[in-house]
Scaffold this motif. Sequence first.
Motif, PDB file in Angstrom:
ATOM      1  N   ALA A   1       0.878  -1.188  -0.010  1.00 11.69           N
ATOM      2  CA  ALA A   1       0.017   0.038  -0.130  1.00 11.69           C
ATOM      3  C   ALA A   1       0.981   1.073   0.017  1.00 11.69           C
ATOM      4  O   ALA A   1       1.877   1.167   0.902  1.00 11.69           O
TER       5      ALA A   1
ATOM      6  N   ASP B   1      -8.194  -2.233   3.731  1.00 13.98           N
ATOM      7  CA  ASP B   1      -6.962  -2.653   2.946  1.00 13.98           C
ATOM      8  C   ASP B   1      -6.401  -3.780   3.439  1.00 13.98           C
ATOM      9  O   ASP B   1      -5.814  -4.682   3.008  1.00 13.98           O
TER      10      ASP B   1
ATOM     11  N   ARG C   1      -7.904  -6.993   2.310  1.00 12.27           N
ATOM     12  CA  ARG C   1      -7.389  -7.416   1.202  1.00 12.27           C
ATOM     13  C   ARG C   1      -6.218  -7.976   1.238  1.00 12.27           C
ATOM     14  O   ARG C   1      -5.850  -9.060   0.661  1.00 12.27           O
TER      15      ARG C   1
ATOM     16  N   TYR D   1       0.818  -6.276  -6.793  1.00  9.25           N
ATOM     17  CA  TYR D   1      -0.290  -5.854  -6.086  1.00  9.25           C
ATOM     18  C   TYR D   1      -0.590  -4.483  -5.370  1.00  9.25           C
ATOM     19  O   TYR D   1       0.318  -4.608  -4.226  1.00  9.25           O
TER      20      TYR D   1
ATOM     21  N   THR E   1      -2.214  -1.105  -3.662  1.00 12.24           N
ATOM     22  CA  THR E   1      -3.079  -0.134  -3.120  1.00 12.24           C
ATOM     23  C   THR E   1      -2.648   0.982  -3.244  1.00 12.24           C
ATOM     24  O   THR E   1      -1.898   1.519  -2.446  1.00 12.24           O
TER      25      THR E   1
ATOM     26  N   CYS F   1     -11.475   1.257  -4.818  1.00  8.85           N
ATOM     27  CA  CYS F   1     -11.812   0.436  -3.722  1.00  8.85           C
ATOM     28  C   CYS F   1     -13.034   1.325  -3.068  1.00  8.85           C
ATOM     29  O   CYS F   1     -12.806   2.470  -2.809  1.00  8.85           O
TER      30      CYS F   1
ATOM     31  N   PHE G   1      -7.057  -0.082  -6.370  1.00  6.97           N
ATOM     32  CA  PHE G   1      -6.165  -1.344  -6.364  1.00  6.97           C
ATOM     33  C   PHE G   1      -5.839  -1.621  -7.780  1.00  6.97           C
ATOM     34  O   PHE G   1      -6.625  -1.425  -8.783  1.00  6.97           O
TER      35      PHE G   1
END
Length: 182
Positions: free
Chosen positions: A21, A41, A44, A132, A134, A162, A174
């Motif tokens: 993130a 988050d 996630r 991946y 955020t 999101c 995301f």
Amino acid sequence: MPAGEGDGMAVTDPALVAVVAMAENGVIGDDGAMPWRMPSDLKRYRRLTMGKPMIMGRKTLDSIGRVLDGRDTIVLSRGARSVLEGAVLARTPEEALDRARDAARARAADEIVIAGGAEIYRLFLDRIDRLYVTRIATDVTGDTMFPAIDPAIWAIESEEPCERGPNDSADSRFVVYVRRDR
């Protein structure tokens, strides 16, 4: 003989992925903590990492404060003499990857997660297959940055807003990036 060998099936290593993130300005931390509050988050993150080996630095594990359930924690540190109970210490990136691959095979996991911090991300960035990310819709001050995501190297595979949870401190989106040369 390991599964897949000799039976016509190819044996492939699990993909190496980073889960992170970050603020719009690339900040991922400040003084050992995330400079935002994003419970949605964290849910996630749990879904993305559950059942997978994770490689992280000692400071990242210390900031979490415990080994996360359902995941193998490999701590890459040249200086640490010990780590929290339940974590495995590795002294080199190669040792960390070997331990993570063994754990992935034992769990039948298709991914190994690079979980931070900044130096760990930098060490593995050339080997990572997928990011991946955020993206937290804010610019914050901090002392820890994620390496720049070069669009010549990384392509956006998907991007979605999101839903902001009631306790989240900012909006977010995301984004999944894939390496262009693989």
